[in-house]
Enzyme design. Structure first.
Site, PDB file in Angstrom:
ATOM      1  N   TYR A 164      33.134  21.647 -10.486  1.00  0.00           N
ATOM      2  CA  TYR A 164      32.662  20.924 -11.256  1.00  0.00           C
ATOM      3  C   TYR A 164      32.331  18.612 -11.334  1.00  0.00           C
ATOM      4  O   TYR A 164      30.663  18.338 -11.627  1.00  0.00           O
ATOM      5  CB  TYR A 164      32.945  21.494 -12.518  1.00  0.00           C
ATOM      6  N   GLU A 171      24.739  15.081  -9.293  1.00  0.00           N
ATOM      7  CA  GLU A 171      23.283  15.142 -10.598  1.00  0.00           C
ATOM      8  C   GLU A 171      23.499  13.541 -10.814  1.00  0.00           C
ATOM      9  O   GLU A 171      22.263  12.506 -10.713  1.00  0.00           O
ATOM     10  CB  GLU A 171      23.418  15.822 -11.192  1.00  0.00           C
TER      11      GLU A 171
END
Length: 242
Positions: A164, A171
């Site tokens: 995660y 991103e």
């Protein structure tokens, strides 16, 4: 009186049969959906691995898988509907944020700004997404089939601890790399004056998106940690009403 009781019993049985029928249909659909999505992300994984082994570089990888990636990531919008109609017991808001943020990354960042498609950060979040989704959808599939291997259950609730943060880093770095191109081109922006009398700066919007990770990431991450304790360690988690 007996006739009334019998009528009530028949009606109750019919209602129970309808509920069971709906439940069976929902299970069949969810099983089909999760098998399809597992297969889709496996196809992406094989395509990425084959590309790198053949080319020896990540440059051009995104372009080679873009169509498949856009299809399967966009189809994930169905999951928001699953939550909304009660087919799965997951928050509509949590699911909506996760799905829409990925669709945004695919369509409005990586796909729209071709200059960043060869960035290493793009490959980072693609690899993380692929591993995560294969694990997640296979977990759901085997769980629905009631034959869940422990290693898939373990992977589902342990790998995210590392994956995660890596995905979020990929991103954010990708959006950051896009900023100079967005600023120079003025893409997706609206300047005044115009007939709609509306101003929108996509460059500023991307900065706001990056800042939104600050409050959102911890909430989603700790939500997964709570789920991990509940599933793997049997802790009773009392969720506060929103």
């Amino acid at each position: 009186m007996a006739s009334s009781e019998e009528d009530g019993s028949v009606e109750e049985k019919e209602n129970n049969n309808k509920k069971r029928s709906k439940s069976a249909l929902a299970t069949a659909w969810l099983t089909f959906y999760n098998i399809t999505m597992t297969a889709g992300w496996l196809v992406l994984a094989v395509a990425m691995l084959r590309f790198y082994l053949q080319k020896g570089t990540h440059k051009g990888l995104y372009k080679s898988i873009a169509r498949t990636l856009k299809f399967f990531q966009t189809v994930a919008l169905v999951e928001v509907i699953h939550c909304a109609v009660g087919m799965v017991r997951t928050s509509v808001i949590v699911t909506g944020v996760q799905v829409c943020s990925r669709i945004f990354m695919v369509w409005f960042v990586t796909n729209s700004i071709k200059q960043i498609q060869n960035e290493e950060s793009v490959i980072l979040f693609l690899v993380v997404w692929t591993v995560t989704e294969i694990t997640r959808y296979s977990f759901y599939t085997f769980n629905l089939l009631k034959h869940l291997p422990y290693f898939i259950k373990w992977a589902r609730y342990n790998m995210f601890i590392v994956m995660y943060p890596l995905g979020v880093a990929g991103e954010l770095m990708t959006i950051y790399a896009a900023l100079p191109y967005v600023r120079r081109s003025g893409m997706f922006s609206m300047r005044l004056p115009n007939k709609y009398n509306v101003s929108f700066d996509y460059y500023i919007f991307l900065i706001i998106v990056m800042l939104s990770y600050i409050p959102l990431f911890p909430q989603l991450y700790f939500h997964m940690l709570r789920q991990r304790r509940k599933v793997l360690h049997g802790e009773v988690i009392v969720e506060k009403d929103e």
